[in-house]
Design an enzyme around this catalytic site. Structure first.
Site, PDB file in Angstrom:
ATOM      1  N   LYS A  75       0.667  -1.502   0.417  1.00 39.69           N
ATOM      2  CA  LYS A  75       0.123   0.135  -0.233  1.00 39.69           C
ATOM      3  C   LYS A  75       0.299   1.045  -0.077  1.00 39.69           C
ATOM      4  O   LYS A  75       0.612   2.044  -0.827  1.00 39.69           O
ATOM      5  CB  LYS A  75      -0.655   0.003   1.676  1.00 39.69           C
ATOM      6  CG  LYS A  75      -1.474   1.566   1.360  1.00 39.69           C
ATOM      7  CD  LYS A  75      -3.171   1.239   2.184  1.00 39.69           C
ATOM      8  CE  LYS A  75      -2.527   0.544   3.546  1.00 39.69           C
ATOM      9  NZ  LYS A  75      -1.711   0.846   4.380  1.00 39.69           N
ATOM     10  N   THR A 134       4.144   1.147  -0.165  1.00 40.88           N
ATOM     11  CA  THR A 134       4.431   1.725  -2.187  1.00 40.88           C
ATOM     12  C   THR A 134       3.845   1.970  -3.231  1.00 40.88           C
ATOM     13  O   THR A 134       4.360   2.788  -4.014  1.00 40.88           O
ATOM     14  CB  THR A 134       5.142  -0.033  -2.852  1.00 40.88           C
ATOM     15  OG1 THR A 134       6.012  -0.056  -1.276  1.00 40.88           O
ATOM     16  CG2 THR A 134       5.385  -0.093  -3.807  1.00 40.88           C
ATOM     17  N   ALA A 185      -3.638   1.345  12.282  1.00 42.92           N
ATOM     18  CA  ALA A 185      -4.778   1.369  12.032  1.00 42.92           C
ATOM     19  C   ALA A 185      -5.911  -0.248  12.424  1.00 42.92           C
ATOM     20  O   ALA A 185      -6.632   0.308  12.959  1.00 42.92           O
ATOM     21  CB  ALA A 185      -5.147   1.403  10.162  1.00 42.92           C
ATOM     22  N   ARG A 217       2.772   7.912   6.773  1.00 44.91           N
ATOM     23  CA  ARG A 217       3.066   8.143   8.719  1.00 44.91           C
ATOM     24  C   ARG A 217       3.975   7.766   8.199  1.00 44.91           C
ATOM     25  O   ARG A 217       5.481   6.932   7.267  1.00 44.91           O
ATOM     26  CB  ARG A 217       2.042   7.240   9.306  1.00 44.91           C
ATOM     27  CG  ARG A 217       0.321   7.439   8.930  1.00 44.91           C
ATOM     28  CD  ARG A 217      -0.332   6.027   9.295  1.00 44.91           C
ATOM     29  NE  ARG A 217      -0.366   5.193   8.452  1.00 44.91           N
ATOM     30  CZ  ARG A 217      -0.398   3.973   8.566  1.00 44.91           C
ATOM     31  NH1 ARG A 217      -1.319   3.815   9.802  1.00 44.91           N
ATOM     32  NH2 ARG A 217      -0.201   2.489   7.955  1.00 44.91           N
ATOM     33  N   PHE A 273       3.233  -8.160  -8.985  1.00 45.79           N
ATOM     34  CA  PHE A 273       4.422  -9.388  -9.013  1.00 45.79           C
ATOM     35  C   PHE A 273       5.364 -10.137  -9.766  1.00 45.79           C
ATOM     36  O   PHE A 273       4.417 -10.269 -10.544  1.00 45.79           O
ATOM     37  CB  PHE A 273       4.542  -9.979  -7.282  1.00 45.79           C
ATOM     38  CG  PHE A 273       4.184  -9.471  -6.339  1.00 45.79           C
ATOM     39  CD1 PHE A 273       5.350  -9.880  -5.171  1.00 45.79           C
ATOM     40  CD2 PHE A 273       3.536  -8.405  -5.977  1.00 45.79           C
ATOM     41  CE1 PHE A 273       4.823  -9.031  -3.729  1.00 45.79           C
ATOM     42  CE2 PHE A 273       3.680  -8.169  -4.516  1.00 45.79           C
ATOM     43  CZ  PHE A 273       4.051  -8.351  -3.617  1.00 45.79           C
ATOM     44  N   LYS A 292       6.604  -6.385  10.721  1.00 41.19           N
ATOM     45  CA  LYS A 292       5.746  -5.911   9.840  1.00 41.19           C
ATOM     46  C   LYS A 292       7.293  -5.333   8.589  1.00 41.19           C
ATOM     47  O   LYS A 292       7.071  -4.769   7.332  1.00 41.19           O
ATOM     48  CB  LYS A 292       4.911  -5.137  10.405  1.00 41.19           C
ATOM     49  CG  LYS A 292       4.535  -4.016   9.500  1.00 41.19           C
ATOM     50  CD  LYS A 292       3.018  -3.072   9.365  1.00 41.19           C
ATOM     51  CE  LYS A 292       3.051  -2.014   8.937  1.00 41.19           C
ATOM     52  NZ  LYS A 292       3.677  -0.971   8.035  1.00 41.19           N
ATOM     53  N   TRP A 352       7.038  -1.103  -8.894  1.00 40.11           N
ATOM     54  CA  TRP A 352       7.910  -1.324  -7.954  1.00 40.11           C
ATOM     55  C   TRP A 352       9.439  -1.190  -8.586  1.00 40.11           C
ATOM     56  O   TRP A 352      10.588  -1.178  -7.856  1.00 40.11           O
ATOM     57  CB  TRP A 352       7.598  -2.914  -7.161  1.00 40.11           C
ATOM     58  CG  TRP A 352       8.471  -3.258  -5.833  1.00 40.11           C
ATOM     59  CD1 TRP A 352       8.285  -3.065  -4.360  1.00 40.11           C
ATOM     60  CD2 TRP A 352       9.737  -4.050  -6.271  1.00 40.11           C
ATOM     61  NE1 TRP A 352       9.649  -3.929  -4.098  1.00 40.11           N
ATOM     62  CE2 TRP A 352       9.675  -3.998  -4.908  1.00 40.11           C
ATOM     63  CE3 TRP A 352      10.446  -4.590  -7.646  1.00 40.11           C
ATOM     64  CZ2 TRP A 352      11.184  -5.138  -4.773  1.00 40.11           C
ATOM     65  CZ3 TRP A 352      11.337  -5.531  -7.472  1.00 40.11           C
ATOM     66  CH2 TRP A 352      11.762  -5.695  -6.468  1.00 40.11           C
ATOM     67  N   PHE A 395      -3.450  -0.779   7.132  1.00 40.14           N
ATOM     68  CA  PHE A 395      -4.212  -1.790   6.694  1.00 40.14           C
ATOM     69  C   PHE A 395      -4.850  -1.958   6.051  1.00 40.14           C
ATOM     70  O   PHE A 395      -5.619  -0.806   4.917  1.00 40.14           O
ATOM     71  CB  PHE A 395      -4.769  -2.568   8.230  1.00 40.14           C
ATOM     72  CG  PHE A 395      -3.824  -2.260   9.247  1.00 40.14           C
ATOM     73  CD1 PHE A 395      -2.462  -4.000   8.421  1.00 40.14           C
ATOM     74  CD2 PHE A 395      -3.626  -2.391  10.750  1.00 40.14           C
ATOM     75  CE1 PHE A 395      -0.967  -3.849   9.256  1.00 40.14           C
ATOM     76  CE2 PHE A 395      -2.658  -2.115  10.982  1.00 40.14           C
ATOM     77  CZ  PHE A 395      -1.012  -3.114  10.690  1.00 40.14           C
TER      78      PHE A 395
END
Length: 559
Positions: free
Chosen positions: A74, A76, A276, A97, A384, A108, A412, A304
């Site tokens: 998210k 990214t 969150a 954040r 991916f 995480k 990415w 999240f």
């Protein structure tokens, strides 16, 4: 396939510009930047005040499906979209954040994006950064110290030591501190009582810093914090302890948003960091509203899945700050669809179109939920290498069947060049004026009804269940004048239910409310559901085991 560099290797090779040059791009004069080294700075309160009359740009929210061990990306995507908008000629700022040390050393990982869609300096951002979290921790624990000190010196306020509700905090996952006994050791150490620790990102001080509009508002909100109750159940506030002034002093610099840059030298505001799942999950109002005065587009994220982060962004942050989002991006991956469809993590590399189709129910639920807030949405498929054309087609077809569009994004691997299509789609949605944003429930709705509304409309549960003591507490707060506050659901991020193992799109489940906490300064009620912890623990093999300094003194193992 060419060798894939790690996030930290890519970040270390970044061609960063002096932070003054980044500020200049969005009209911040160098005298209004307070540098922390060469590549990060705080933005002065004077400058923020000076742009308040500027016209607002468009606000874009990036949210996601329920997170899985496969990873969604998210942040990214948030960073990539900001770069993509700048690439197509729009003036865009990313607002994200700050990272908490707990999950960095736990499971995480960091919060600076990944691959060629990162914010730098990545190492600093994921560690101590500009010290904001330390300031929040210190201000919070100053209040804790003042409470016990007041009791020790005679307890003039008549605090019932059985009803002290202000816990201590630290920015680390440490399950052994969840419940403690403090002040042991005899008369000189005070009166023994039960206490405990939460992680800093769950602190009400964190929430207050992220919702306050300026230093004056910050100090007022700090004074409004309820720290304890007397025997007659009347509240004791932080201002009764004369704590608000000193706490505001400790937070003076932390209130100023941090300016950094993406790998493509575009501006990013990184400020605040409530989780969150146990807090409200959005960066600071000051950072977001200031960015809106300086850019055509502001891309921000909520933590999240959309059931937690987006719901709180809409129902708490937007409600409190008067924000009106123009569009929403829902991030999903083929890998996560397969996991929601029952595939084990070790088998994700194998094509499984049927599992993708089955897992799309989770994505569909989030699309429906975002629609309930009246904000147009587009799905970003974060690509991916293992994704196959057939799997991608299955996702696109599913989203199309729901009347929305899914766009494959390769930021990415390719930075802004890999996300141009999504950037153009976001501009189309935002400029269409189709957003009819409205929160899910009105201020006047009773508190337990607000909880039930979220359970039934967002989680698709049958009802929230709570003991009489919880319901009585909510009624007492309503009688005390707090009934108009929004609710902040503390729940597992992994499922629409309170069972983290229940993936997909479950319906009809009950949501047990274990505890409710009044955050009077922040302006919401925290509703703790199921087994979610406000002080997480570390996993059996924490990420810290792989973090070290190499022979050149560089950090390795951050991700």
């Amino acid at each position: 396939m060419a060798e894939v560099k790690s996030d930290i290797e890519i970040a270390r090779a970044a061609d960063k510009k002096q932070i003054q040059a980044i500020g200049q791009k969005i009209g911040i004069p160098s005298e209004h930047l307070l540098p922390y080294g060469h590549d990060k700075a705080k933005i002065s309160a004077e400058f923020i005040k000076s742009v308040k009359a500027n016209k607002d740009g468009k606000l874009i929210l990036v949210t996601a499906i329920n997170p899985t061990p496969a990873g969604e990306g998210k942040t990214t995507t948030t960073v990539g979209l900001g770069d993509g908008l700048n690439r197509i000629g729009k003036k865009a700022i990313v607002c994200i954040r700050e990272a908490s040390l707990g999950p960095n050393f736990g499971v995480k990982g960091g919060a600076a994006g990944g691959g060629y869609a990162q914010v730098v300096p990545m190492e600093d951002m994921n560690l101590h950064f500009t010290g904001d979290f330390h300031a929040i921790t210190t201000a919070h624990n100053l209040l804790s110290a003042l409470i016990d000190n007041h009791i020790y010196w005679g307890n003039e306020l008549g605090i019932d030591i059985r009803r002290v509700v202000w816990r201590r905090v630290m920015d680390m996952n440490d399950r052994s501190l969840r419940e403690i006994i403090c002040s042991l050791g005899g008369v000189a150490n005070g009166f023994p009582r039960e206490a405990g620790f939460d992680i800093t990102v769950a602190s009400e001080v964190m929430a207050i810093l992220c919702l306050a509009t300026d230093l004056k508002d910050l100090e007022k909100r700090l004074g409004d914090i309820i720290v304890a109750y007397r025997r007659d159940k009347s509240a004791v506030y932080a201002r009764d302890l004369k704590a608000d002034g000193a706490m505001a002093v400790l937070l003076k610099d932390a209130m100023q948003p941090n300016l950094v840059q993406t790998l493509e030298n575009n501006p990013a505001f990184v400020h605040g960091g409530p989780f969150a799942n146990i807090a409200h999950g959005c960066n600071s109002v000051v950072a977001t509203t200031t960015a809106l005065k300086l850019a055509d587009y502001v891309v921000t994220e909520a933590g999240f899945g959309a059931d937690l982060g987006a719901e709180k962004f809409f129902d708490i942050k937007c409600r409190k700050a008067g924000l009106k989002p123009a569009a929403t991006v829902i991030v999903a991956t083929v890998r996560a669809m397969k996991m929601n469809g029952g595939v084990k993590k070790e088998d994700l590399g194998k094509e499984n179109v049927e599992a993708v189709k089955k897992g799309c129910a989770n994505l569909g639920r989030h699309i429906e939920n975002v629609r309930q807030f009246g904000v147009p949405a587009v799905v970003a498929i974060n690509h991916f290498y293992s994704d196959t054309d057939a799997e991608i087609r299955a996702m696109k077809d599913y989203v199309a069947s729901m009347g929305e569009e899914a766009i494959l994004c390769k930021h990415w691997a390719h930075g802004s060049a890999g996300i141009e299509e999504l950037a153009n789609k976001v501009v189309t949605l935002a400029e269409s004026g189709s957003s009819q944003f409205a929160p899910l429930y009105p201020d006047a709705m009773p508190l337990f009804e607000k909880i039930n509304t979220i359970v039934q409309r967002i989680y698709r549960g049958s009802e929230a269940i709570a003991d009489k003591s919880v319901r009585d507490q909510l009624h007492a707060w309503e009688h005390a004048g707090y009934g108009n506050l929004p609710v902040c659901m503390a729940k597992t991020q992994y499922s629409f239910s309170t069972d983290p193992n229940l993936r997909g799109a479950p319906t009809g489940h009950t949501v047990p409310v274990r505890e409710v906490r009044l955050s009077a300064g922040a302006g919401f009620i925290v509703v703790i559901c199921g087994e979610v912890m406000t002080m997480p623990g570390l996993p059996k093999a924490p990420s810290s085991e792989k973090i070290f300094l190499n022979e050149m003194g560089q950090i390795e193992g951050l991700f």
